[in-house]
Structures are given as structure tokens and as C-alpha cells.
Motif scaffolding. Structure first.
Motif, PDB file in Angstrom:
ATOM      1  N   PHE A   6      73.835  33.572  77.537  1.00 53.62           N
ATOM      2  CA  PHE A   6      73.598  35.003  77.719  1.00 53.62           C
ATOM      3  C   PHE A   6      74.611  35.579  78.699  1.00 53.62           C
ATOM      4  N   ASP A   7      74.770  34.920  79.845  1.00 55.89           N
ATOM      5  CA  ASP A   7      75.702  35.402  80.869  1.00 55.89           C
ATOM      6  C   ASP A   7      77.134  35.460  80.351  1.00 55.89           C
ATOM      7  N   ARG A   8      77.518  34.511  79.519  1.00 55.96           N
ATOM      8  CA  ARG A   8      78.884  34.458  78.993  1.00 55.96           C
ATOM      9  C   ARG A   8      79.180  35.566  77.995  1.00 55.96           C
ATOM     10  N   HIS A   9      78.218  35.905  77.157  1.00 54.21           N
ATOM     11  CA  HIS A   9      78.529  36.726  75.982  1.00 54.21           C
ATOM     12  C   HIS A   9      77.791  38.060  75.879  1.00 54.21           C
ATOM     13  N   TYR A  10      76.802  38.309  76.732  1.00 51.27           N
ATOM     14  CA  TYR A  10      76.009  39.532  76.575  1.00 51.27           C
ATOM     15  C   TYR A  10      76.871  40.793  76.655  1.00 51.27           C
TER      16      TYR A  10
END
Length: 199
Positions: A36-40
Motif C-alpha cells: 500500500f505504502d509503495r503504490h497507493y
């Protein structure tokens, strides 16, 4: 010499791939937060540019909820989850196709000339820059052609990644993109904002 690795050697360890994170999240669901943190932010920006800010929060969040629920089905032969996530987001966007078309038609009526970029040479760059005259062209595209064009232009996916995201053949990506570019080029020409797409 034995013992715990130093802080320096630990920081030199390569970052786990998306596939590693998803594999770990199958056993330890909290690890999915890393994905989530990488791609949101990227997924949110993509949805925002297609449907607007009002829909982006909900659809981006739903993309990751679906991905979390389907994490066991992710093919870990693929190191990156970007195509998978963009594929989920694009399918969710397709439920809002009328809203997207309404948005493009409204943007076309605004005729804001300040969005034209200086010397972009490709049609996909023109899409990313939201050039004048493009909204009617996007509204006129078949939805499959529009999805391919915008995954290349807005999400910066490669052709193989688009094929993976949409579950279609590489050749289909090429033919849809070629058809979309022709239509967009014609629309830009008709609106007097033709881009030189020979480069």
C-alpha cells in the motif's frame, strides 16, 4: 567474525520485491501495508486523472482492498505488482465509464488553452500533459482503446505490463494503442493542436 549484522550491512540489503511482500502478507497480513505504502499514491493519481478527485479516494482504496483479498492469487513469478494493481483499478474505473466520459466532455467544453505543453512529440505525452482538444478524442475512443492509451500515458506502464494488467495479448495492446493514437492525432489535427508524432 559472527554476531548480528551491523546497521550498515542491514541498510545495504536490497528492498524486497512486491512479490516478496505479497508472499509474506499471505502469512502475516500486516505486511500488505508495505505494498500500500509503495503504490497507493500512483494508483490514486491515475484514478484522479481519469475520474477526478471525488472518485479517486474510494476507487484507490477499493483497489487495495481487492488486492488484499486476492493476495493468495497473485502470480509471484512477477516481481512487480504494479500491472496487477493498475488492472484492478482500471476494472473499477470501467464501472464509472459514464462518469469518465462526462468528465472528458466537460473538460472539452472548458477549452483551457493553458494546459498545452511546449514541444511534446508523442501522442501519449500529449495525453499526460492534458493538451487542448484531447478530451473529445478520449471521449470518442472505445473503452478498451482508452484503457490501453491511458495505462501507457498516465501510469507509464510498458506494453507487456499493460497486457498483464488487462489480461490481453501483447499484440492486442499494440493494435489498440495504434488505433487510439490515430484517433487522438486526428482529433488534435481537427482542433488545430496537432502534435508531431513522428519522433
Amino acid at each position: 567474525m559472527t554476531g548480528a549484522p551491523s546497521e550498515t550491512s542491514r541498510s545495504a540489503d536490497p528492498e524486497p520485491s512486491d512479490a516478496d511482500v505479497i508472499t509474506a502478507a499471505r502469512r502475516n497480513p500486516e505486511r500488505f501495508a508495505d505494498l500500500f505504502d509503495r503504490h497507493y499514491a500512483q494508483i490514486h493519481r491515475y484514478v484522479d486523472r481519469r475520474l477526478g478527485a471525488d472518485a479517486a479516494d474510494d476507487i484507490a482504496a477499493e483497489t487495495f482492498l481487492i488486492a488484499f483479498r486476492r493476495r493468495a492469487a497473485f502470480d509471484t513469478a512477477h516481481a512487480s505488482a504494479r500491472p496487477w494493481l493498475y488492472g484492478i483499478a482500471t476494472r473499477l474505473i470501467s464501472r464509472h465509464r459514464r462518469d469518465e466520459l462526462r468528465r472528458y466532455r466537460a473538460m472539452a467544453r472548458l477549452h483551457t488553452a493553458d494546459a498545452v505543453e511546449s514541444h511534446e512529440s508523442s501522442v501519449t505525452s500529449a495525453v499526460a500533459a492534458a493538451s487542448l482538444g484531447l478530451s473529445p478524442a478520449l471521449a470518442g475512443l472505445r473503452h478498451g482503446d482508452r484503457d490501453v492509451l491511458l495505462l501507457v500515458a498516465l501510469a507509464d506502464l510498458s506494453y507487456p505490463e499493460v497486457a498483464e494488467a488487462l489480461g490481453i495479448a501483447y499484440g492486442t495492446v499494440c493494435s489498440r494503442l495504434s488505433r487510439a493514437r490515430r484517433q487522438v492525432r486526428a482529433a488534435l489535427h481537427a482542433s488545430g493542436h496537432e502534435e508531431d508524432d513522428r519522433g
